[in-house]
Design an enzyme around this catalytic site. Structure first.
Site, PDB file in Angstrom:
ATOM      1  N   CYS A  27      -1.682  -3.765   3.544  1.00 27.44           N
ATOM      2  CA  CYS A  27      -2.652  -4.844   3.379  1.00 27.44           C
ATOM      3  C   CYS A  27      -1.995  -6.162   3.796  1.00 27.44           C
ATOM      4  O   CYS A  27      -0.794  -6.337   3.637  1.00 27.44           O
ATOM      5  CB  CYS A  27      -3.077  -4.947   1.916  1.00 27.44           C
ATOM      6  SG  CYS A  27      -3.822  -3.445   1.276  1.00 27.44           S
ATOM      7  N   HIS A  73       3.629  14.503   5.433  1.00 30.43           N
ATOM      8  CA  HIS A  73       3.396  15.875   5.001  1.00 30.43           C
ATOM      9  C   HIS A  73       3.872  16.757   6.143  1.00 30.43           C
ATOM     10  O   HIS A  73       3.456  16.551   7.290  1.00 30.43           O
ATOM     11  CB  HIS A  73       1.908  16.120   4.721  1.00 30.43           C
ATOM     12  CG  HIS A  73       1.324  15.120   3.781  1.00 30.43           C
ATOM     13  ND1 HIS A  73       1.471  15.212   2.423  1.00 30.43           N
ATOM     14  CD2 HIS A  73       0.624  13.990   4.016  1.00 30.43           C
ATOM     15  CE1 HIS A  73       0.864  14.183   1.850  1.00 30.43           C
ATOM     16  NE2 HIS A  73       0.344  13.424   2.800  1.00 30.43           N
ATOM     17  N   SER A  94       0.821  -1.207   0.000  1.00 27.78           N
ATOM     18  CA  SER A  94       0.000   0.000   0.000  1.00 27.78           C
ATOM     19  C   SER A  94       0.855   1.257   0.000  1.00 27.78           C
ATOM     20  O   SER A  94       1.466   1.562  -1.009  1.00 27.78           O
ATOM     21  CB  SER A  94      -1.036   0.037   1.118  1.00 27.78           C
ATOM     22  OG  SER A  94      -2.002   1.027   0.796  1.00 27.78           O
TER      23      SER A  94
END
Length: 132
Positions: A85, A70, A65
């Site tokens: 996953c 940020h 995934s």
């Protein structure tokens, strides 16, 4: 072959991080790749953006995934998340790795267990790890 839809998604708000650590996409990219590898994930690609006058975003696409950050260096803030996953890769290990690198003064975190029907929200167990 049938794949499991089970996944874990750890999201963390990290506060009180040094400006310089948060303001280098190159530094963050290097450590994000190491974090992904440390949790056993397979890195497919990496994108990063250095913003002006400050801030950075790094996205690590994983076979399992993703891992992302940020940053808002002027606020000492980073938003981190890792979703994986399956059962074999633990996203908490990648988050722990990055928090060890960033050394925030405060963190707020949640873990979602996904792909099993109703989303389950848990309190993750955060821990410092030893970097090699």
């Amino acid at each position: 072959m049938e794949y499991s839809t089970f996944g874990r998604h750890v999201a963390v708000d990290a506060w009180g991080v040094d400006f310089e650590l948060l303001n280098s996409a190159e530094f963050l990219q290097s450590h994000m790749v190491e974090a992904a590898e440390a949790c056993g994930a397979t890195v497919m690609s990496v994108q990063s953006k250095q913003f002006e006058p400050q801030g950075a975003t790094v996205l690590v696409l994983l076979s399992e995934s993703h891992l992302s950050i940020h940053t808002y260096p002027e606020r000492g803030f980073a938003a981190l998340d890792c979703y994986t996953c399956g059962e074999t890769v633990d996203p908490q290990l990648a988050i722990d790795y990055m928090l060890t690198v960033l050394k925030p003064k405060t963190t707020h975190a949640k873990k979602l267990v996904r792909g099993m029907g109703e989303l389950q929200v848990e309190e993750p167990k955060m821990k410092q790890i030893e970097l090699v």
